[in-house]
Enzyme design. Sequence first.
Site, short mmCIF file in Angstrom:
data_model
loop_
_atom_site.label_atom_id
_atom_site.label_comp_id
_atom_site.label_asym_id
_atom_site.label_seq_id
_atom_site.Cartn_x
_atom_site.Cartn_y
_atom_site.Cartn_z
N GLY A 150 19.18 -10.37 -21.39
CA GLY A 150 20.52 -9.95 -21.82
C GLY A 150 20.78 -10.30 -23.27
N ARG A 151 19.91 -11.14 -23.82
CA ARG A 151 20.11 -11.50 -25.23
C ARG A 151 18.77 -11.78 -25.92
NH1 ARG A 151 22.02 -17.71 -25.36
NH2 ARG A 151 21.17 -18.40 -23.39
N LYS A 190 15.42 -14.49 -29.32
CA LYS A 190 16.49 -14.78 -28.35
C LYS A 190 17.78 -15.00 -29.13
CE LYS A 190 17.34 -18.26 -24.76
NZ LYS A 190 16.63 -19.32 -24.00
N ASP A 206 27.46 -11.55 -24.82
CA ASP A 206 27.50 -11.02 -26.18
C ASP A 206 26.10 -10.84 -26.79
OD1 ASP A 206 26.72 -13.62 -26.54
OD2 ASP A 206 28.39 -14.20 -27.84
N ARG A 211 10.79 -17.31 -29.66
CA ARG A 211 10.02 -18.01 -28.64
C ARG A 211 8.61 -17.44 -28.58
NH1 ARG A 211 13.10 -19.05 -23.17
NH2 ARG A 211 13.05 -16.81 -22.95
N ASP A 214 14.33 -16.93 -11.94
CA ASP A 214 14.20 -16.20 -13.21
C ASP A 214 13.84 -17.15 -14.35
OD1 ASP A 214 16.96 -17.01 -12.56
OD2 ASP A 214 17.39 -16.38 -14.60
N ASN A 215 13.85 -18.44 -14.08
CA ASN A 215 13.42 -19.42 -15.08
C ASN A 215 12.11 -20.09 -14.66
OD1 ASN A 215 15.67 -18.90 -16.66
ND2 ASN A 215 16.88 -20.53 -15.73
N ASP A 227 13.02 -21.98 -20.72
CA ASP A 227 14.50 -22.07 -20.73
C ASP A 227 14.99 -23.52 -20.72
OD1 ASP A 227 14.84 -19.46 -21.08
OD2 ASP A 227 15.94 -19.07 -19.23
P1 AMP Z 1 19.76 -18.25 -18.83
O1 AMP Z 1 20.88 -19.09 -18.34
O2 AMP Z 1 19.55 -18.31 -20.32
O3 AMP Z 1 18.51 -18.40 -18.05
O4 AMP Z 1 20.26 -16.74 -18.60
C1 AMP Z 1 20.49 -16.16 -17.33
C2 AMP Z 1 20.76 -14.68 -17.50
O5 AMP Z 1 21.95 -14.48 -18.28
C3 AMP Z 1 19.68 -13.91 -18.24
O6 AMP Z 1 19.61 -12.63 -17.71
C4 AMP Z 1 20.18 -13.89 -19.69
O7 AMP Z 1 19.64 -12.85 -20.42
C5 AMP Z 1 21.68 -13.73 -19.47
N1 AMP Z 1 22.46 -14.28 -20.58
C6 AMP Z 1 22.66 -15.59 -20.91
N2 AMP Z 1 23.43 -15.72 -22.00
C7 AMP Z 1 23.73 -14.45 -22.41
C8 AMP Z 1 24.49 -13.91 -23.48
N3 AMP Z 1 25.11 -14.68 -24.37
N4 AMP Z 1 24.56 -12.56 -23.56
C9 AMP Z 1 23.97 -11.76 -22.68
N5 AMP Z 1 23.24 -12.21 -21.64
C10 AMP Z 1 23.11 -13.53 -21.50
MG MG Z 2 16.71 -17.73 -18.16
#
Ligand code: AMP
Ligand code: MG
Length: 484
Positions: A87-88, A108, A120, A171, A248-249, A258
């Site tokens: 998502g980012r 990232k 965002d 990364r 997913d991590n 992550d």
């Molecule tokens: P994470 O907590 O980084 O493992 O993210 C979990 C999910 O949320 C993943 O699909 C990320 O891409 C999405 N995500 C986390 N932060 C953001 C952000 N600021 N904008 C868009 N997607 C996000």
């Molecule tokens: Mg993640």
Amino acid sequence: MQFSNTYVNLGERFYQKSQPTPVQSPNLFLFNTAIAERLQMQESLLNDRDALAQYLSGNRLFEGAAPIACAYAGHQFSSFNPQLGDGRAHLLGELTDREGRLWDLQLKGSGPSAYSRSGDGRCALGPAIREFIMSEAMKALGVPTTECLAVVTSGETVYRKGPLPGAIVTRVASSHVRVGNFQYFAARGDTDSLRLLRDYCIARHFPEIDRLEGDRSVLLLDKAIERQIELVVQWMRVGFIHGVMNTDNTAISGDTIDFGPCAMLGVYRANTVYSSIDATGRYAFGNQGNIAQWNMARFAESLLPLHDQNDASIREEMQALINGFAARFSHSYTKMMAGKLGFIDYRDNDHLIAESIMEQLSEQKMDYTDSFDLLTRALTDETASEKLSTALGASFEQWKNRVLDQDISREDLYNTMRTYNPVLIPRNHHVEAVLKTCEESGESTAAEAFLEVLRQPYVLTENTPAFQTVAEDYDQSYQTFCGT
Ligand code: AMP
Ligand code: MG
């Protein structure tokens, strides 16, 4: 430096094409020259900070890069989300090192994608520096991990609880395939993509499987389990708490990935949790092995659609691997703890000595890293020995008699124990202080100074002691946060 696009070549069901969103005024904040050289980046580029900032913010694209946001699903805590994805983040492609190995290059914080949901697509500077510092520290400690090539500030503001400086982190990973990528296709009944993904992981991470007898899915599960066990055991050796071991991590490569709400264990307590959202202690320090097993069970389930549902044998073989996880984990963990304690041969009563030391550490509220550092030094240093004798009493004497009754010199034993017991870890309060200084000053000096000592975690350098101090409240009120 030449890009491959092996993940792109798997086909459009694996990702969405997605361009990074340019940022206002990118500035190179942290850069890892050693990794850049390993990835065979041109010297002219390495010496051009402005060009690096442009490329590593996503403002400019490397020749041959084909940016995508990867599709994946995942169990977050224990509930399944069939649609997550980058998502980012933008996977630019893969680079080849001098040994011919492929490395993913991923930005990232480089802007939204089709998978951003309400996010965002951005990253704040603090978490970007945390990922750089923590992955660099983990690598130096000898723990399998993804790495960071750079942190670039964006010159833009991101809003979390309040306004924060924005950044993009680059990364580098042996791949970004997670258990969640398999779950994504399993949830959609897309067995063709699932098979492609399985064979891609085998080719990229476990090519030896091609030479082994047996079912490829079962063999892949077995290898993934082996890597997860090694990973969590190494985490526990150094006191790392991942904090959000969602599927997913969980990388199939077995690398740490992550670093959002991660933290380091202070006082030894198996049920330690620092993450603000982990109310039940699902991802507590001492529960990480159980969770890795749970994640591998989800991995096994996602591989099952590749096989004839009427044929029970594959399911049974996989079930046996999942059931066998605990014994394999316990074996590796015990071996690792024997190393930390300096037991170079096996003796029947060792577990009793180990348990009594660990109980004492817990009861006396002693710091995990410092205590094992002291145990190591107690072999050759009378002051350390006296200190532990006072703190641990009979448990210490029993331990000392045991380790000195081995056919090895004290110096050699010290050196062996030292490979298991670091003198320095990235302590939570030091990490926080460094991030704060960097955020407030806009300069990377504090992070660079910290990194310099973290890169030699088994050596007491002149600058190490400043970062060894334990938090005043022993991290009792320390909290980490997701959604960074
Ligand atoms: P994470 O907590 O980084 O493992 O993210 C979990 C999910 O949320 C993943 O699909 C990320 O891409 C999405 N995500 C986390 N932060 C953001 C952000 N600021 N904008 C868009 N997607 C996000
Ligand atoms: Mg993640």
